[in-house]
Design a protein around this motif. Structure first.
Motif, PDB file in Angstrom:
ATOM      1  N   THR A   1       3.457  -1.106  -5.710  1.00  0.00           N
ATOM      2  CA  THR A   1       3.043   0.288  -5.549  1.00  0.00           C
ATOM      3  C   THR A   1       3.579   1.048  -6.752  1.00  0.00           C
TER       4      THR A   1
ATOM      5  N   SER B   1       0.840  -1.197   0.000  1.00  0.00           N
ATOM      6  CA  SER B   1       0.000   0.000   0.000  1.00  0.00           C
ATOM      7  C   SER B   1       0.876   1.248   0.000  1.00  0.00           C
ATOM      8  N   PRO B   2       0.387   2.315  -0.695  1.00  0.00           N
ATOM      9  CA  PRO B   2      -0.833   2.302  -1.489  1.00  0.00           C
ATOM     10  C   PRO B   2      -0.615   1.592  -2.821  1.00  0.00           C
ATOM     11  N   GLN B   3      -1.712   1.444  -3.586  1.00  0.00           N
ATOM     12  CA  GLN B   3      -1.587   0.836  -4.917  1.00  0.00           C
ATOM     13  C   GLN B   3      -0.825   1.759  -5.846  1.00  0.00           C
ATOM     14  N   SER B   4      -1.124   3.062  -5.738  1.00  0.00           N
ATOM     15  CA  SER B   4      -0.407   4.043  -6.550  1.00  0.00           C
ATOM     16  C   SER B   4      -0.242   5.327  -5.761  1.00  0.00           C
ATOM     17  N   LEU B   5       0.700   6.123  -6.209  1.00  0.00           N
ATOM     18  CA  LEU B   5       1.116   7.287  -5.439  1.00  0.00           C
ATOM     19  C   LEU B   5       1.664   8.330  -6.399  1.00  0.00           C
TER      20      LEU B   5
ATOM     21  N   PHE C   1       6.321   3.851   1.247  1.00  0.00           N
ATOM     22  CA  PHE C   1       5.198   2.930   1.110  1.00  0.00           C
ATOM     23  C   PHE C   1       5.507   1.626   1.821  1.00  0.00           C
TER      24      PHE C   1
END
Lengths: 114, 113
Positions: B107, B7-11, B21
């Motif tokens: 991520t 987490s997160p999936q994307s940033l 992450f």
């Protein structure tokens, strides 16, 4: 050093067709792996090999066969392709099986089964 | 079924900012934890392999920590640069898995100039 290479880079198959993906490494690694990578999921191990002439099943082996006749090559076969096998396939190798050894990856093969 | 969560999936991060992450894994039966960077149109490349609780590893502006008792690892990037844009993968190796890695979904980090 080329590292880990994969052939082909892209392929489109019809349901029921067969094909072989070739992985080659020039690092004299004992261990080789085939993974598939699907959107939103982690890499999943299909089959792996601990040395020339030996292979073992991973997490998702059904529908695939492998062979390791030479230390530097690891072949992944699809005998009768299905749409569920549409994926990106990665080959990897490592010096040993020790969990502390990093894996070296090929560039991937994008396979589409219609 | 053993699960590795990232987490997160994307940033999305502004260039110059620092970020971090998480990779979560089962806290029992730990053997090793790997981090890889996967740039678009390239192959995943190893960043770190960590085996001991409390391990901290560093490579340039990227560092990682490991807590095996609570089952997480953090990856930190200091002063993000556009070339840090990539998907960062972690993989957990349980002790009884024949050394097979269990991978997180990654991520995806996007650095905004």
């Amino acid at each position: 050093n080329a590292g880990v290479t994969q052939t082909p880079k892209f392929r489109v198959l019809k349901t029921g067709q067969s094909m072989t993906l070739l992985c080659a490494q020039d690092m004299n690694h004992e261990y080789m792996y085939w993974y598939r990578q699907d959107p939103g999921m982690g890499l999943r191990l299909i089959h792996y090999s601990v040395g020339e002439g030996t292979t073992a099943k991973g997490e998702v082996p059904d529908g695939y066969n492998v062979s390791r006749l030479k230390k530097q090559n690891f072949l992944l076969g699809l005998e009768s392709a299905a749409p569920s096998q549409t994926s990106v396939y990665f080959c990897a190798s490592s010096y040993s099986s020790w969990a502390g050894d990093e894996q070296f990856f090929g560039p991937g093969t994008r396979l589409t089964v219609l | 079924i053993l699960n590795v969560e990232q987490s997160p999936q994307s940033l999305h991060v502004q260039e110059g900012d620092s970020t971090n992450f998480t990779c979560s894994f089962p806290s029992s039966n730990f053997y090793a934890l790997h981090w890889y960077r996967w740039e678009t149109a390239k192959s995943p490349e190893a960043l770190f392999v960590m085996t001991l609780n409390g391990d901290e590893k560093k490579k340039g502006r990227i560092s990682a920590t490991l807590n095996t008792k609570e089952g997480y690892s953090y990856l930190y990037i200091k002063g993000s640069q556009p070339e840090d844009s990539a998907t960062y993968l972690c993989a957990f190796c349980p002790a009884d898995s024949n050394y097979q890695l269990i991978w997180g979904a990654g991520t995806k980090l996007i650095i905004k100039p």
